[in-house]
Design a protein around this motif. Sequence first.
Motif, PDB file in Angstrom:
ATOM      1  N   LYS A   1      21.691 -37.762 -58.805  1.00  0.00           N
ATOM      2  CA  LYS A   1      20.336 -37.220 -58.601  1.00  0.00           C
ATOM      3  C   LYS A   1      19.372 -37.747 -59.669  1.00  0.00           C
ATOM      4  O   LYS A   1      18.286 -38.231 -59.360  1.00  0.00           O
ATOM      5  CB  LYS A   1      20.353 -35.679 -58.633  1.00  0.00           C
ATOM      6  N   SER A   2      19.787 -37.649 -60.927  1.00  0.00           N
ATOM      7  CA  SER A   2      18.893 -38.118 -62.001  1.00  0.00           C
ATOM      8  C   SER A   2      18.753 -39.633 -61.956  1.00  0.00           C
ATOM      9  O   SER A   2      17.705 -40.165 -62.336  1.00  0.00           O
ATOM     10  CB  SER A   2      19.418 -37.685 -63.375  1.00  0.00           C
ATOM     11  N   ASN A   3      19.799 -40.318 -61.489  1.00  0.00           N
ATOM     12  CA  ASN A   3      19.668 -41.779 -61.345  1.00  0.00           C
ATOM     13  C   ASN A   3      18.568 -42.102 -60.343  1.00  0.00           C
ATOM     14  O   ASN A   3      17.772 -43.015 -60.551  1.00  0.00           O
ATOM     15  CB  ASN A   3      20.989 -42.403 -60.879  1.00  0.00           C
TER      16      ASN A   3
ATOM     17  N   VAL B   1      10.334 -34.024 -60.382  1.00  0.00           N
ATOM     18  CA  VAL B   1      10.807 -33.155 -61.458  1.00  0.00           C
ATOM     19  C   VAL B   1      12.327 -33.080 -61.393  1.00  0.00           C
ATOM     20  O   VAL B   1      12.899 -32.750 -60.354  1.00  0.00           O
ATOM     21  CB  VAL B   1      10.240 -31.712 -61.374  1.00  0.00           C
ATOM     22  N   ASP B   2      12.948 -33.409 -62.523  1.00  0.00           N
ATOM     23  CA  ASP B   2      14.407 -33.310 -62.612  1.00  0.00           C
ATOM     24  C   ASP B   2      14.743 -31.899 -63.098  1.00  0.00           C
ATOM     25  O   ASP B   2      14.270 -31.475 -64.146  1.00  0.00           O
ATOM     26  CB  ASP B   2      14.916 -34.364 -63.615  1.00  0.00           C
ATOM     27  N   GLU B   3      15.505 -31.174 -62.333  1.00  0.00           N
ATOM     28  CA  GLU B   3      15.969 -29.826 -62.668  1.00  0.00           C
ATOM     29  C   GLU B   3      14.848 -28.872 -63.069  1.00  0.00           C
ATOM     30  O   GLU B   3      14.830 -28.359 -64.185  1.00  0.00           O
ATOM     31  CB  GLU B   3      17.005 -29.905 -63.799  1.00  0.00           C
ATOM     32  N   PRO B   4      13.902 -28.601 -62.160  1.00  0.00           N
ATOM     33  CA  PRO B   4      12.791 -27.713 -62.537  1.00  0.00           C
ATOM     34  C   PRO B   4      13.255 -26.291 -62.812  1.00  0.00           C
ATOM     35  O   PRO B   4      12.557 -25.526 -63.471  1.00  0.00           O
ATOM     36  CB  PRO B   4      11.872 -27.750 -61.309  1.00  0.00           C
TER      37      PRO B   4
HETATM   38 MG   LIG Z   1      20.815 -34.875 -63.533  1.00  0.00          MG
END
Ligand SMILES: [Mg+2]
Length: 360
Positions: free
Chosen positions: A41-43, A272-275
């Motif tokens: 996901k973050s990638n 947004v990563d992990e809001p």
């Molecule tokens: Mg991540």
Amino acid sequence: MTQINDKQLSRIVIKSFKSIADCNLSLSRLNVLIGSNGAGKSNFIGFFRMVQQLFDENLQVFVSRQGSSDALLHFGRKTTEQLKFELWFGDNYYMATLEPTQDNRLMFTKESLRWGLTNEELGKGHFETVVRKNVPAAISNHIVSLITQWRVYHFHDTSDTAYVKQAHNINDNAYLRPDARNLASFLYLLRENYPASYQKIVKTIRLVAPFFGEFYLRPSPQNQDVIELEWFELGQDIPFKAYLLSDGTLRFMCLATVFLQPDILQPETILVDEPELGLHPYAITILASLMRATSKQVIVSTQSVELLNEFDASDVIVVDRCQGKSSLRRLLTHDLVEWLEDYSLGELWKKNIVGGRPSR
Ligand SMILES: [Mg+2]
Ligand SMILES: Nc1ncnc2c1ncn2[C@@H]1O[C@H](COP(=O)(O)OP(=O)(O)OP(=O)(O)O)[C@@H](O)[C@H]1O
């Protein structure tokens, strides 16, 4: 599925970026990525950072900072010969192919675009994009401004040394920076120039933190060029500094500012990563309503069942990892109709009906 406009990404193709070996994904206005830890996901969100740096003609600095092209290519240069991507905005597209060099940089071996009637092959052998140089200004300015105004937020650092808690240049207010380091300067601008948006932000923060009274935004008395995040508790007249805010409250302030800033300042695509980090379930519900209410394109990754429950199945992209490769696919509502009669989306995720669970 909510409609997107022609300034928002309609489709993205990525080949061999980090764990994303092969991705061809339609994007809609709301895109909620779910998946296990390490699924990619973050990638996926990080890919947007790379593209922004590429359009800022800063690709090589980005590659070096990431620790060379090996870190960006799917399992490094030994496994991957090329990194390719396509960005589609309706019928218009930009595409690039990048190859690693002996000295571990990334070189363009193909760069092309089609925008309206303009069709350009931009050649190969260059290390920074030549869009600005070789494409008519009317088109290149449009594309560059579309992409460089994407904002990729990650408000994970709320420690005492976090930049958002430090004094910051008061004029740094053109946009909210990815780690919200200029939150006070940006809120100061909103209060002065966009009071309606500012008031909405304050009211929304009070929903989540009823003890919050008001921000205390002023040029620092010691140095008029800087500003610090200060605030009053309800009914108090002694200002508190940012370090007295709880982590969740501070993060929610950042998120409320992102989604409630005036439309003309809001980027067309917000990532947004992990809001949900550190937010109470009620705050997550409010956050989801802010995401749904904006007309902008929203791409978020989450591990939160509560956040997932606030969206439709068609807003969800499941990221699975199989043999080191991330696969990304949008949920199809009609596959889940019967399940959704009895269960929430979050329950289906936990029951492993929709995928996005740990696997090797
Ligand atoms: Mg991540
Ligand atoms: N160059 C690369 N080639 C192949 N795989 C890579 C590469 N770089 C990173 N990865 C893989 O990507 C994984 C990290 O993925 P990512 O950070 O996107 O996970 P995530 O879905 O955001 O997880 P979390 O929910 O824990 O944040 C690493 O564990 C690694 O396996």
